[in-house]
Design a protein around this motif. Structure first.
Motif, PDB file in Angstrom:
ATOM      1  N   VAL A  61      11.468   7.695  -9.776  1.00 41.45           N
ATOM      2  CA  VAL A  61      12.500   7.642 -10.818  1.00 41.45           C
ATOM      3  C   VAL A  61      12.328   6.441 -11.746  1.00 41.45           C
ATOM      4  CG1 VAL A  61      14.187   8.997  -9.521  1.00 41.45           C
ATOM      5  CG2 VAL A  61      14.151   6.510  -9.269  1.00 41.45           C
ATOM      6  N   ARG A  62      11.515   5.465 -11.340  1.00 42.40           N
ATOM      7  CA  ARG A  62      11.215   4.320 -12.199  1.00 42.40           C
ATOM      8  C   ARG A  62       9.892   3.718 -11.752  1.00 42.40           C
ATOM      9  NH1 ARG A  62      14.935   0.040 -15.125  1.00 42.40           N
ATOM     10  NH2 ARG A  62      13.245  -1.049 -16.158  1.00 42.40           N
ATOM     11  N   VAL A  63       9.086   3.332 -12.709  1.00 40.26           N
ATOM     12  CA  VAL A  63       7.796   2.708 -12.425  1.00 40.26           C
ATOM     13  C   VAL A  63       7.869   1.249 -12.843  1.00 40.26           C
ATOM     14  CG1 VAL A  63       5.333   2.722 -12.939  1.00 40.26           C
ATOM     15  CG2 VAL A  63       6.581   4.892 -12.785  1.00 40.26           C
ATOM     16  N   ASN A  70      10.596   2.883  -7.928  1.00 44.36           N
ATOM     17  CA  ASN A  70      11.857   3.265  -7.301  1.00 44.36           C
ATOM     18  C   ASN A  70      11.773   4.750  -7.006  1.00 44.36           C
ATOM     19  OD1 ASN A  70      12.771   0.684  -7.733  1.00 44.36           O
ATOM     20  ND2 ASN A  70      14.346   1.239  -9.205  1.00 44.36           N
ATOM     21  N   LEU A  71      12.330   5.157  -5.861  1.00 50.91           N
ATOM     22  CA  LEU A  71      12.223   6.542  -5.406  1.00 50.91           C
ATOM     23  C   LEU A  71      13.581   7.133  -5.074  1.00 50.91           C
ATOM     24  CD1 LEU A  71       9.359   5.916  -2.834  1.00 50.91           C
ATOM     25  CD2 LEU A  71       9.101   7.016  -5.074  1.00 50.91           C
ATOM     26  N   ARG A  87       6.200  -0.170  -2.603  1.00 48.92           N
ATOM     27  CA  ARG A  87       4.775  -0.203  -2.955  1.00 48.92           C
ATOM     28  C   ARG A  87       4.010   0.939  -2.278  1.00 48.92           C
ATOM     29  NH1 ARG A  87       3.316  -4.018  -6.246  1.00 48.92           N
ATOM     30  NH2 ARG A  87       4.441  -5.981  -6.277  1.00 48.92           N
ATOM     31  N   GLU A  88       2.918   1.311  -2.914  1.00 51.73           N
ATOM     32  CA  GLU A  88       2.022   2.296  -2.332  1.00 51.73           C
ATOM     33  C   GLU A  88       1.304   1.659  -1.155  1.00 51.73           C
ATOM     34  OE1 GLU A  88      -1.586   5.292  -3.733  1.00 51.73           O
ATOM     35  OE2 GLU A  88      -0.949   3.671  -5.057  1.00 51.73           O
ATOM     36  N   GLY A  89       1.108   2.427  -0.069  1.00 56.22           N
ATOM     37  CA  GLY A  89       0.408   1.879   1.086  1.00 56.22           C
ATOM     38  C   GLY A  89       0.225   2.895   2.178  1.00 56.22           C
ATOM     39  N   GLU A  90      -0.984   3.143   2.568  1.00 53.92           N
ATOM     40  CA  GLU A  90      -1.314   4.129   3.588  1.00 53.92           C
ATOM     41  C   GLU A  90      -0.940   3.634   4.978  1.00 53.92           C
ATOM     42  OE1 GLU A  90      -2.288   7.737   4.761  1.00 53.92           O
ATOM     43  OE2 GLU A  90      -2.688   7.138   2.695  1.00 53.92           O
ATOM     44  N   GLY A  91      -0.246   4.484   5.750  1.00 51.32           N
ATOM     45  CA  GLY A  91       0.057   4.183   7.139  1.00 51.32           C
ATOM     46  C   GLY A  91       1.097   3.107   7.371  1.00 51.32           C
ATOM     47  N   LEU A  92       1.854   2.742   6.355  1.00 51.29           N
ATOM     48  CA  LEU A  92       2.841   1.683   6.500  1.00 51.29           C
ATOM     49  C   LEU A  92       4.254   2.234   6.321  1.00 51.29           C
ATOM     50  CD1 LEU A  92       1.076  -0.937   4.202  1.00 51.29           C
ATOM     51  CD2 LEU A  92       1.039  -0.871   6.693  1.00 51.29           C
TER      52      LEU A  92
END
Length: 102
Positions: A61-63, A70-71, A87-92
């Motif tokens: 909803v916001r970058v 924001n999600l 934040r973007e992050g694999e497995g976290l």
């Protein structure tokens, strides 16, 4: 890929996220049983228990920058969860990822 408004990602709940969601749902159930409750247009916070590590679809909803957004997280119930500055992050936990192609 670069995040943009309206894109769908996968969000993994943290322990704090799950506690906040479950508290809202518990508070709704307490209020529902009170004498003051009436059909006055409240959004019911009702659904299956949220747990740390659960993954849900979320709309950006916001970058803020190339990996912080924001999600609006679509929960397993009648409500949503607003996850801010994630934040973007694999497995976290407490992070989002792009959904895999199937």
């Amino acid at each position: 890929m670069k995040p943009s408004i309206g894109r769908i990602v996968h969000y993994t709940l943290s322990e704090q996220d799950a506690e906040a969601i479950n508290k809202r749902r518990s508070d709704f159930h307490k209020y529902l049983k009170s004498e003051g409750y009436g059909d006055i247009g409240y959004i019911a916070h009702y659904g299956n228990e949220a747990r740390a590590g659960d993954v849900y679809p979320a709309m950006i909803v916001r970058v803020w920058d190339d990996d912080m957004v924001n999600l609006s997280v679509q929960l397993d119930g009648t409500d949503t969860y607003w996850a801010t500055s994630r934040r973007e992050g694999e497995g976290l936990h407490n992070h989002w990822v792009w959904p895999p192609r199937v």
